[in-house]
Scaffold this motif. Structure first.
Motif, short mmCIF file in Angstrom:
data_model
loop_
_atom_site.label_atom_id
_atom_site.label_comp_id
_atom_site.label_asym_id
_atom_site.label_seq_id
_atom_site.Cartn_x
_atom_site.Cartn_y
_atom_site.Cartn_z
N ASP A 1 105.05 32.32 12.06
CA ASP A 1 104.91 31.62 10.78
C ASP A 1 103.93 30.46 10.94
O ASP A 1 103.47 30.15 12.03
CB ASP A 1 106.28 31.12 10.32
CG ASP A 1 106.38 31.03 8.80
OD1 ASP A 1 105.33 31.07 8.13
OD2 ASP A 1 107.51 30.91 8.28
N ASP B 1 111.08 26.80 13.17
CA ASP B 1 109.97 25.91 12.82
C ASP B 1 109.97 24.64 13.66
O ASP B 1 108.91 24.15 14.07
CB ASP B 1 110.02 25.55 11.34
CG ASP B 1 109.76 26.75 10.45
OD1 ASP B 1 108.98 27.62 10.85
OD2 ASP B 1 110.35 26.81 9.35
N GLU C 1 103.64 31.72 3.80
CA GLU C 1 104.49 30.97 4.72
C GLU C 1 105.94 30.98 4.25
O GLU C 1 106.23 30.74 3.07
CB GLU C 1 104.00 29.52 4.82
CG GLU C 1 104.81 28.66 5.78
CD GLU C 1 104.37 27.21 5.76
OE1 GLU C 1 104.57 26.52 6.77
OE2 GLU C 1 103.82 26.78 4.73
N GLY C 2 106.85 31.28 5.18
CA GLY C 2 108.28 31.21 4.88
C GLY C 2 108.88 32.43 4.22
O GLY C 2 110.09 32.52 4.05
#
Length: 477
Positions: free
Chosen positions: A216, A318, A170-171
Motif C-alpha cells: 500500500d 501502515d 490507497e487503502g
C-alpha cells in the motif's frame, strides 16, 4: 550462455521516468534536447539484477564496468550512441582477486529508444529480458496528456503460478474488484496510463483470493514511469519462498514491503543466568497463567542458543505493530525482563539478549539478512558480551592455518551490534579481540563452510557471566 533469452518491444512504456511533463531531472532535460533534435542518434540503457540468490553482479558494456548491482538493484539510465553493445557479467565473490566471469550477451540501442536489460532466474545460468521503450512519441505535440504517468507489471517469480494483478486506490480491498491483468511467468502487462496519486498493488494466485504479495501507499508522481516486478527468493532456515515486489524506477530500484507476509522473529539467549529461558508474547504472566502455551514463543531456550523463527501476523500494516515480550526463568518460573519491538510485515528480526539477572539485562533487535547466496556463504556476527559492553570487539576470519598476526580485523562491532561477512567455501579460523586493548578474547574455528550457508556467530559471556567468553555457532538449516 543465458538460457531462455527473450526480447520484448513495448512502445511508449516502461522506464520512462523521463517524465511525461518533463520533471526537473537534469537527465530528462538533456533527453528532451536530444529527442527534439531530428539529427539525434542517441539511445539509452538501464540494467537490473533480479537473480534471487545472486551475489552482487558487475555489469560491463564493451569491457567497461557500468554498475555493480545487488539483487533488487537497478542502474541509472545512461545515454549512448545508437549501436550494438557487448555485455559482460562478473559475480563479485569474497576473498577473490578476480571476479568469476559468468556469461556474456549483447544489447542493441536504437535512436530514441530506452533498452532496459533485466537478468533473472538461476544464479549459474540466468535468463535475460530486454524491454525497449520508444520515447519519441512522448514529446510529440499531439501526445495525449490526459494522464500523468506510466506503469507496468512483470511476473518473474518461478514459485508462483499465473497471477492476477489488482491496481487499487490507497487503502482499498479486493471486494467486488476485477483483476486488471493476468500474467504467466516471464510475461509482462502492457503499459498502463494513470493519474498521479497514492495507490495499492495486490497480487493473487490467478482465479483465487489467495494474496501472494501486497503493498500500500505507493506514490506515483507526474512524469513517473515505474515497473513493478514480482519475484521471490529463499532464506536460510525456511523452505518457504519470500515473495517480493521490486519497484524499478529511472535511477534505482527498491524492494517494497510485502504486507501479505507475516513478520518472523527469533531470540538469542545471551543472558548468562539463568541457564534456560522461556519467551512469551503479549501477556503478563502470573502463576495462574504460566502454562499459557498459546503465547509461548520459545520454550526452555538454552544459554547461547537461538530459537526457531516464529511467524507474527501484523495487524497495522501502515504504522507497524508494537508487540510486548516477556522473558521468564524456565526453572524458577519468574519474570526476568519485559521489552517491546516494532514489527513490520515481511521483516525478519533477531532479538539479542545479554547480561544476567544479578545486574541488568540488555535487549536489542535488528533485521537479519537471511537471503541465501548460491555462490558463497555468509556469517552474521553479533557482540553480546556484557562483561565488555563499554568496548567494541574486532573480528578476524582467516583461512585455516594462516598467521593472524599478518592480517587486520575485517569487522568492528560495538556492544549489541551486528554485521554480515561473506566467505567462500572452506575452513576458517576466527579470532576476536577487545578493540580497545587489543587482547585476544576468543579463538575458535569454522570447518566445512559451504556455498549457500548462512551461519550466526554470537559472542557472549561465559555461563554465569565473565570469562572465558564464548562464540556460539548456529547453522541455519
Amino acid at each position: 550462455m543465458f538460457k531462455g533469452k527473450k526480447q520484448k518491444t513495448i512502445i511508449t512504456s516502461l522506464i520512462v521516468g523521463i517524465s511525461l511533463t518533463l520533471t526537473a531531472c537534469e537527465w530528462a532535460e538533456d533527453l528532451l534536447d536530444e529527442v527534439s533534435d531530428s539529427t539525434s542518434s542517441t539511445g539509452y540503457y538501464q540494467f537490473v539484477n533480479l537473480v534471487p540468490q545472486s551475489p552482487i553482479i558487475e555489469f560491463l558494456v564493451d569491457d567497461q564496468s557500468i554498475a555493480e548491482l545487488a539483487f533488487g538493484d537497478a542502474s541509472t539510465i545512461e545515454s549512448v550512441a545508437k549501436d550494438s553493445y557487448d555485455l559482460g557479467f562478473n559475480q563479485i565473490l569474497p576473498n577473490s582477486s578476480n571476479d568469476e566471469f559468468t556469461s556474456n550477451d549483447g544489447v542493441s540501442v536504437s535512436n530514441d529508444i530506452i533498452s532496459t536489460y533485466i537478468i533473472y532466474g538461476d544464479t549459474d545460468v540466468p535468463s535475460s529480458l530486454t524491454l525497449t521503450t520508444d520515447i519519441s512519441e512522448l514529446f510529440d505535440e499531439d501526445f495525449d496528456e490526459n494522464y500523468d504517468a506510466i506503469i507496468q507489471f512483470i511476473h518473474l517469480s518461478n514459485s508462483a503460478f499465473d497471477i492476477d494483478v489488482y491496481w487499487l486506490n490507497e487503502g482499498e480491498d479486493l471486494l467486488n474488484k476485477v483483476a486488471d491483468h493476468t500474467l504467466s511467468y516471464e510475461n509482462s502487462s502492457d503499459e498502463v496510463e494513470i493519474q498521479s496519486g497514492i495507490y495499492k498493488l495486490v497480487l493473487t494466485e490467478s482465479g483465487t483470493d489467495n494474496i501472494i504479495a501486497s503493498s500500500d501507499s505507493i506514490t506515483v508522481s507526474t512524469g513517473d514511469a515505474q515497473i513493478f516486478a514480482l519475484t521471490n527468493y529463499l532464506t536460510a532456515g525456511s523452505d518457504d519462498p519470500v515473495y517480493s515486489i521490486i519497484n524499478i524506477e529511472t535511477d534505482s530500484a527498491r524492494e517494497l514491503t510485502n504486507e501479505a507476509q507475516a513478520a518472523k522473529i527469533r531470540f538469542s539467549h545471551g543472558i548468562s543466568a539463568p541457564d534456560y529461558s522461556d519467551i512469551f508474547l503479549d501477556i503478563y504472566l502470573t502463576d495462574s497463567d504460566i502454562d499459557n502455551e498459546a503465547n509461548l514463543i520459545a520454550n526452555t531456550l538454552e544459554f547461547g542458543a537461538l530459537s526457531n523463527l516464529v511467524d507474527i501476523e501484523i495487524e497495522n500494516v501502515d504504522t507497524s505493530d508494537t508487540r510486548s515480550f516477556y522473558i521468564m526463568d524456565s526453572i524458577k518460573e519468574e519474570k526476568i525482563d519485559t521489552f517491546s519491538v516494532d514489527l513490520q510485515p515481511s521483516s525478519r528480526m533477531l532479538i539479542l539478549t545479554s547480561g544476567d539477572t544479578s545486574s541488568s539485562i540488555t535487549v536489542n533487535d535488528y533485521e537479519e539478512e537471511l537471503r541465501i547466496i548460491d555462490t558463497h556463504a555468509k556469517v552474521l556476527i553479533s557482540h553480546s558480551i556484557d562483561d565488555i559492553k563499554s568496548d567494541a570487539i574486532d573480528v578476524l576470519i582467516i583461512n585455516d592455518g594462516s598467521n593472524p598476526d599478518t592480517y587486520s580485523a575485517q569487522i568492528e562491532l560495538s556492544y549489541m551490534g551486528n554485521a554480515d561477512y561473506e566467505l567462500e567455501s572452506g575452513d576458517y579460523d576466527v579470532y576476536i579481540y577487545n578493540a580497545s586493548t587489543g587482547e585476544l578474547i576468543i579463538e575458535t574455528s569454522l570447518r566445512g563452510i559451504e556455498k549457500g550457508e548462512v551461519v550466526n556467530l554470537i559472542a557472549t559471556d561465559y555461563t554465569y557471566g565473565g570469562t572465558p567468553y564464548q562464540l556460539h555457532t548456529y547453522y541455519n538449516e
